[in-house]
Design a protein around this motif. Structure first.
Motif, short mmCIF file in Angstrom:
data_model
loop_
_atom_site.label_atom_id
_atom_site.label_comp_id
_atom_site.label_asym_id
_atom_site.label_seq_id
_atom_site.Cartn_x
_atom_site.Cartn_y
_atom_site.Cartn_z
N ALA A 238 -36.19 28.18 -25.07
CA ALA A 238 -37.38 27.46 -24.63
C ALA A 238 -38.57 28.39 -24.42
CB ALA A 238 -37.09 26.70 -23.34
N GLY A 239 -38.31 29.68 -24.27
CA GLY A 239 -39.37 30.61 -23.91
C GLY A 239 -39.45 30.79 -22.41
N ALA A 240 -40.12 31.86 -22.00
CA ALA A 240 -40.14 32.23 -20.59
C ALA A 240 -41.13 31.43 -19.76
CB ALA A 240 -40.46 33.72 -20.47
N ASP A 241 -42.02 30.68 -20.39
CA ASP A 241 -43.11 30.02 -19.66
C ASP A 241 -42.91 28.52 -19.48
OD1 ASP A 241 -44.52 32.47 -19.49
OD2 ASP A 241 -45.26 32.18 -21.53
N TRP A 242 -41.78 27.99 -19.93
CA TRP A 242 -41.56 26.54 -19.86
C TRP A 242 -40.59 26.20 -18.73
CZ3 TRP A 242 -37.04 23.67 -20.31
CH2 TRP A 242 -37.22 22.27 -20.39
N SER A 243 -40.81 25.03 -18.13
CA SER A 243 -39.87 24.52 -17.13
C SER A 243 -39.92 23.00 -17.14
CB SER A 243 -40.20 25.05 -15.73
OG SER A 243 -41.45 24.56 -15.29
N PHE A 244 -38.92 22.38 -16.52
CA PHE A 244 -38.85 20.92 -16.42
C PHE A 244 -38.69 20.55 -14.95
CE2 PHE A 244 -36.52 16.90 -16.20
CZ PHE A 244 -37.31 16.09 -17.03
N ALA A 245 -39.53 19.64 -14.50
CA ALA A 245 -39.49 19.17 -13.10
C ALA A 245 -38.76 17.84 -13.03
CB ALA A 245 -40.90 19.04 -12.54
N GLU A 246 -37.67 17.82 -12.28
CA GLU A 246 -36.88 16.59 -12.10
C GLU A 246 -37.23 16.00 -10.73
OE1 GLU A 246 -32.29 15.35 -12.79
OE2 GLU A 246 -32.63 16.91 -11.28
N HIS A 247 -37.70 14.77 -10.74
CA HIS A 247 -38.09 14.11 -9.50
C HIS A 247 -36.93 13.27 -9.00
CE1 HIS A 247 -42.44 15.08 -9.91
NE2 HIS A 247 -42.09 15.15 -11.19
N GLY A 248 -36.52 13.52 -7.78
CA GLY A 248 -35.44 12.76 -7.18
C GLY A 248 -35.81 12.36 -5.77
N GLY A 249 -36.31 11.15 -5.62
CA GLY A 249 -36.76 10.71 -4.31
C GLY A 249 -37.96 11.53 -3.86
N GLU A 250 -37.83 12.18 -2.72
CA GLU A 250 -38.93 12.99 -2.20
C GLU A 250 -38.81 14.45 -2.62
OE1 GLU A 250 -39.00 12.47 1.99
OE2 GLU A 250 -39.56 10.34 1.90
N THR A 251 -37.80 14.78 -3.39
CA THR A 251 -37.57 16.17 -3.80
C THR A 251 -37.91 16.35 -5.27
OG1 THR A 251 -35.26 15.81 -4.41
CG2 THR A 251 -35.72 16.38 -2.11
N ILE A 252 -38.31 17.55 -5.61
CA ILE A 252 -38.55 17.93 -7.00
C ILE A 252 -37.72 19.18 -7.28
CG2 ILE A 252 -40.24 18.70 -8.70
CD1 ILE A 252 -42.37 17.20 -7.17
N ARG B 31 -21.81 21.80 -18.35
CA ARG B 31 -22.13 22.66 -17.20
C ARG B 31 -23.63 22.62 -16.92
NH1 ARG B 31 -17.76 22.32 -18.59
NH2 ARG B 31 -18.10 20.55 -17.20
N HIS B 32 -24.45 22.59 -17.97
CA HIS B 32 -25.90 22.51 -17.78
C HIS B 32 -26.32 21.15 -17.24
CE1 HIS B 32 -26.32 25.84 -21.04
NE2 HIS B 32 -26.08 26.33 -19.85
N PHE B 33 -25.58 20.10 -17.63
CA PHE B 33 -25.88 18.78 -17.09
C PHE B 33 -25.62 18.71 -15.58
CE2 PHE B 33 -24.88 16.75 -21.46
CZ PHE B 33 -26.22 16.77 -21.81
N GLU B 34 -24.88 19.68 -15.05
CA GLU B 34 -24.59 19.73 -13.62
C GLU B 34 -25.58 20.61 -12.85
OE1 GLU B 34 -20.72 21.36 -13.92
OE2 GLU B 34 -19.80 19.53 -14.71
N ALA B 35 -26.67 21.01 -13.52
CA ALA B 35 -27.65 21.92 -12.91
C ALA B 35 -28.16 21.37 -11.58
CB ALA B 35 -28.82 22.14 -13.86
N GLY B 36 -28.32 22.26 -10.62
CA GLY B 36 -28.80 21.86 -9.31
C GLY B 36 -27.75 21.17 -8.47
N GLY B 37 -26.49 21.22 -8.92
CA GLY B 37 -25.40 20.58 -8.18
C GLY B 37 -25.40 19.07 -8.26
#
Length: 420
Positions: free
Chosen positions: A125-139, A82-88
């Motif tokens: 992960a803690g409240a201050d961490w995030s991961f940016a996924e780059h997909g074409g022109e979108t992040i 389900r998490h691998f499907e994040a962001g649809g």
């Protein structure tokens, strides 16, 4: 249990290996968690009181969240997928394309590989961490469990966990042993402005995983691949029991955990001391929980089924004793801490309050699940615990934490990146 079989169990539990085997069962997780729930209901807990009437409020909360997330009530199992499907995004379809020339068995091995490393990297992960996924022109930016899932997915696709550049889409012992803190930090985009809780612990866990995989070629093959589980359990059959998956994981991988919980030379992993827990022989005083191992077992069901293998015995697995499910019970008032100052302290996974909180979570989830399924007009067979968790308790716990504390859990736990 008759007197003879009870005496036999007591005798077996005097040997470290046999005691460890008893503690590596979901039956031990459930029965010992219920011990502590019964004790708390009797008013004998130092840490918590239980309000049974609040279970209905908790069930209402979970029902509302489940209906919003799955209005058609077609609810999958709680799983890393389900998490691998994040962001649809259908990332599994992407991997299927990359594995298009592979056979059914190799595809299953690869899916097991990525699920194993991703689940084992999925502690708070803690409240201050995030991961940016780059997909074409979108992040797309993801946090917490979804962020760790997407980050580990991209690491897998990039060959981060493989020792063979010609075969990047796999995890093997040598690749895991070569992992460094710097490499994992780059994969997870960790930096001064993007701190991750427990980075060092995760690296140690991955290296220990490599050692454990290499130590069991009978299960994981000569290359030490997690996907070897498919060959060990299902290559020649069309059915596997979820408890067999869990048993293989606990028996083979118990040495990977950073905790020093042992009986003799037997590593127990996510199994903790509580003075009020009873049991035969050397098992007395030990409460097994095996949160990540059970979360991993739930997450391996789909790779097996996608390969045409039926997975049975899923209902034998327990609810997951982590801070979202446990937080739901505190935030809805099902559990109340005896002292307000407990919420202001920082605890460790070994502290008795935390051990008991997690045990009460396991036992109460079993009582909460049928209340939720009934409210949704479904039977327990139609909506088993694995679906209630997904629908569900985990999401409701997160939603309440967001409303009440900007997403923070109700208790502060010093995490090493391997339990919470």
């Amino acid at each position: 249990m008759n007197a003879r079989s009870g005496a036999s169990a007591d005798l077996r539990a005097t040997l470290p290996a046999d005691a460890a085997a008893i503690l590596r069962t979901t039956d031990a997780v459930r029965t010992r968690s219920v011990q502590l729930l019964d004790r708390a209901r009797a008013g004998d807990s130092r840490w918590f009181t239980v309000r049974d009437d609040a279970l209905h409020s908790a069930a209402d909360e979970v029902t509302s969240v489940t209906s919003a997330r799955y209005p058609d009530l077609v609810i999958p199992y709680h799983s890393r997928w389900r998490h691998f499907e994040a962001g649809g995004v259908d990332r599994r379809a992407e991997l299927d394309r990359l594995l298009d020339s592979s056979g059914r068995h190799e595809r299953a091995r690869a899916l097991i590989d990525v699920a194993v490393v991703s689940v084992l990297l999925d502690a708070g992960a803690g409240a201050d961490w995030s991961f940016a996924e780059h997909g074409g022109e979108t992040i797309r930016r993801f946090t917490r469990s979804e962020g760790l899932a997407v980050a580990s997915w991209h690491g897998f696709v990039a060959g981060m966990f493989s020792s063979d550049p010609a075969q990047p889409l796999r995890v093997d012992a040598a690749g895991l042993r070569a992992l460094t803190e710097d490499r994992l930090a780059r994969m997870l985009q960790v930096g001064p402005d993007n701190p991750l809780v427990g980075l060092s612990g995760r690296v140690q866990l991955m290296r220990r995983l490599g050692d454990a995989l290499a130590a069991h070629p009978d299960v994981f093959g000569t290359q030490g691949r997690p996907g070897g589980l498919f060959d060990a359990l299902a290559e020649d059959g069309d059915e596997v029991d979820a408890r067999d998956i869990l048993t293989h994981l606990l028996t083979s991988l118990s040495p990977i955990w950073l905790s020093d919980n042992t009986i003799g030379a037997e590593a127990l992993g996510d199994c903790w001391r509580h003075h009020a827990v009873t049991g035969p022989g050397l098992t007395a005083g030990w409460l097994p929980l095996h949160k990540l191992s059970q979360w991993l077992t739930y997450s391996l069901i789909e790779p097996f089924t996608w390969a045409g293998v039926t997975v049975t015995g899923v209902d034998a697995l327990t609810g997951l004793p982590e801070y979202r499910n446990g937080g739901l019970l505190l935030d809805t008032g099902v559990l109340r801490m005896r002292e307000h100052e407990y919420a202001t302290r920082t605890w460790t996974p070994a502290d008795e309050l935390v051990v008991e909180w997690r045990a009460l979570t396991v036992a109460l989830l079993d009582e909460l699940a049928p209340l939720v399924s009934s409210r949704l007009g479904m039977t327990a067979a139609q909506m088993p615990l694995a679906c209630v968790l997904e629908g569900g308790t985990w999401a409701a716990g997160r939603a309440m934490a967001q409303r009440l504390r900007d997403g923070l859990p109700p208790l502060v736990i010093a995490s090493d990146g391997t339990v919470f």
